[in-house]
Scaffold this motif. Structure first.
Motif, PDB file in Angstrom:
ATOM      1  N   HIS A   1       0.697  14.741  17.156  1.00 22.61           N
ATOM      2  CA  HIS A   1       0.241  13.756  16.172  1.00 22.61           C
ATOM      3  C   HIS A   1      -1.198  14.036  15.782  1.00 22.61           C
ATOM      4  O   HIS A   1      -2.018  14.408  16.612  1.00 22.61           O
ATOM      5  N   LEU A   2      -1.498  13.861  14.493  1.00 22.62           N
ATOM      6  CA  LEU A   2      -2.878  13.817  14.039  1.00 22.62           C
ATOM      7  C   LEU A   2      -2.972  12.866  12.873  1.00 22.62           C
ATOM      8  O   LEU A   2      -1.990  12.605  12.177  1.00 22.62           O
ATOM      9  N   ALA A   3      -4.163  12.300  12.696  1.00 22.34           N
ATOM     10  CA  ALA A   3      -4.384  11.329  11.617  1.00 22.34           C
ATOM     11  C   ALA A   3      -5.556  11.771  10.767  1.00 22.34           C
ATOM     12  O   ALA A   3      -6.585  12.207  11.293  1.00 22.34           O
ATOM     13  N   PHE A   4      -5.388  11.652   9.455  1.00 30.53           N
ATOM     14  CA  PHE A   4      -6.465  11.909   8.509  1.00 30.53           C
ATOM     15  C   PHE A   4      -6.951  10.565   7.991  1.00 30.53           C
ATOM     16  O   PHE A   4      -6.152   9.703   7.602  1.00 30.53           O
ATOM     17  N   SER A   5      -8.258  10.366   7.963  1.00 30.48           N
ATOM     18  CA  SER A   5      -8.818   9.140   7.415  1.00 30.48           C
ATOM     19  C   SER A   5      -8.829   9.221   5.896  1.00 30.48           C
ATOM     20  O   SER A   5      -9.093  10.279   5.322  1.00 30.48           O
ATOM     21  N   ILE A   6      -8.505   8.092   5.268  1.00 30.14           N
ATOM     22  CA  ILE A   6      -8.523   8.007   3.805  1.00 30.14           C
ATOM     23  C   ILE A   6      -9.179   6.684   3.408  1.00 30.14           C
ATOM     24  O   ILE A   6      -9.118   5.708   4.169  1.00 30.14           O
TER      25      ILE A   6
ATOM     26  N   SER B   1       7.137   5.949   8.121  1.00 28.33           N
ATOM     27  CA  SER B   1       6.776   4.591   8.517  1.00 28.33           C
ATOM     28  C   SER B   1       5.497   4.156   7.810  1.00 28.33           C
ATOM     29  O   SER B   1       4.654   4.985   7.458  1.00 28.33           O
ATOM     30  N   ARG B   2       5.380   2.853   7.621  1.00 28.66           N
ATOM     31  CA  ARG B   2       4.164   2.227   7.110  1.00 28.66           C
ATOM     32  C   ARG B   2       3.755   1.181   8.141  1.00 28.66           C
ATOM     33  O   ARG B   2       4.604   0.430   8.634  1.00 28.66           O
ATOM     34  N   VAL B   3       2.469   1.121   8.441  1.00 30.38           N
ATOM     35  CA  VAL B   3       1.976   0.142   9.411  1.00 30.38           C
ATOM     36  C   VAL B   3       0.787  -0.598   8.802  1.00 30.38           C
ATOM     37  O   VAL B   3      -0.114   0.030   8.247  1.00 30.38           O
TER      38      VAL B   3
ATOM     39  N   GLY C   1      -6.368  -2.477   8.360  1.00 30.67           N
ATOM     40  CA  GLY C   1      -6.084  -1.098   7.970  1.00 30.67           C
ATOM     41  C   GLY C   1      -4.602  -0.879   7.722  1.00 30.67           C
ATOM     42  O   GLY C   1      -3.762  -1.694   8.106  1.00 30.67           O
ATOM     43  N   HIS C   2      -4.305   0.235   7.066  1.00 30.26           N
ATOM     44  CA  HIS C   2      -2.917   0.599   6.773  1.00 30.26           C
ATOM     45  C   HIS C   2      -2.715   2.076   7.082  1.00 30.26           C
ATOM     46  O   HIS C   2      -3.624   2.894   6.888  1.00 30.26           O
ATOM     47  N   SER C   3      -1.512   2.420   7.531  1.00 32.64           N
ATOM     48  CA  SER C   3      -1.161   3.804   7.839  1.00 32.64           C
ATOM     49  C   SER C   3       0.144   4.190   7.170  1.00 32.64           C
ATOM     50  O   SER C   3       1.058   3.374   7.058  1.00 32.64           O
ATOM     51  N   LEU C   4       0.192   5.448   6.752  1.00 28.98           N
ATOM     52  CA  LEU C   4       1.427   6.089   6.308  1.00 28.98           C
ATOM     53  C   LEU C   4       1.712   7.205   7.301  1.00 28.98           C
ATOM     54  O   LEU C   4       0.824   8.012   7.599  1.00 28.98           O
ATOM     55  N   TYR C   5       2.937   7.265   7.805  1.00 30.51           N
ATOM     56  CA  TYR C   5       3.352   8.311   8.735  1.00 30.51           C
ATOM     57  C   TYR C   5       4.427   9.167   8.078  1.00 30.51           C
ATOM     58  O   TYR C   5       5.344   8.654   7.449  1.00 30.51           O
ATOM     59  N   PHE C   6       4.323  10.478   8.275  1.00 28.71           N
ATOM     60  CA  PHE C   6       5.310  11.420   7.762  1.00 28.71           C
ATOM     61  C   PHE C   6       5.282  12.650   8.651  1.00 28.71           C
ATOM     62  O   PHE C   6       4.485  12.722   9.594  1.00 28.71           O
TER      63      PHE C   6
ATOM     64  N   SER D   1       3.862  14.654  13.725  1.00 28.22           N
ATOM     65  CA  SER D   1       3.655  13.347  13.111  1.00 28.22           C
ATOM     66  C   SER D   1       2.263  13.319  12.479  1.00 28.22           C
ATOM     67  O   SER D   1       1.252  13.400  13.177  1.00 28.22           O
ATOM     68  N   ILE D   2       2.230  13.199  11.149  1.00 27.17           N
ATOM     69  CA  ILE D   2       0.971  13.175  10.420  1.00 27.17           C
ATOM     70  C   ILE D   2       0.771  11.750   9.899  1.00 27.17           C
ATOM     71  O   ILE D   2       1.696  11.124   9.384  1.00 27.17           O
ATOM     72  N   GLU D   3      -0.451  11.260  10.043  1.00 25.58           N
ATOM     73  CA  GLU D   3      -0.784   9.898   9.622  1.00 25.58           C
ATOM     74  C   GLU D   3      -1.938   9.940   8.639  1.00 25.58           C
ATOM     75  O   GLU D   3      -2.900  10.681   8.825  1.00 25.58           O
TER      76      GLU D   3
END
Length: 137
Positions: free
Chosen positions: A79-84, A105-107, A113-118, A125-127
């Motif tokens: 998993h990794l997350a990019f800030s937007i 998924s959407r959280v 805050g809000h997240s999109l996962y794909f 898993s990219i967020e």
């Protein structure tokens, strides 16, 4: 305590380097700074580096003119997350859909805050996450 200023590199191991490189170039418009048959290093927002390594290509030490890079690697779906920015969430959702990338998924986080996962082509898993998910972000 000596100073530490952040995380500079994040690495993912991939099964097909060319396929994964294309994905990150096309979906995120990342520019490769350096690449060869072993790896690709992407510029992320001018301050971080996303490394893609061909799975298994980093099991041996690598001699460079400046020293030896120790062996390393990874396995599994990481998993990794990019800030937007919050104002870009809808534009990112549209970009993913136009790129044929299904949103898994959407959280909505309690702090706003809000997240999109794909998933990327290797099923990592990219967020994409807006401010308001962590006390520090």
């Amino acid at each position: 305590m000596p100073a530490l200023t952040g995380v500079l590199e994040t690495a993912l191991c991939v099964d097909n380097l060319a396929r994964s490189q294309r994905f990150y170039e096309e979906v995120f418009a990342f520019e490769a700074m350096v690449s060869d048959a072993r790896f690709c290093a992407f510029n992320v927002a001018g301050r971080q580096v996303l490394l893609l390594f061909q799975r298994g290509a980093t099991r041996e030490p690598l001699a460079t003119p400046g020293g030896i890079i120790p062996p390393h690697g990874g396995s599994g779906e990481l998993h990794l997350a990019f800030s937007i920015p919050a104002a870009e969430l809808e534009a990112w959702e549209k970009r993913l859909l136009e790129s044929g990338v299904p949103i898994e998924s959407r959280v909505a986080w309690p702090e706003g805050g809000h997240s999109l996962y794909f998933r990327d082509p290797d099923h990592h898993s990219i967020e994409l996450v807006t401010p308001g998910c962590w006390p520090i972000y």
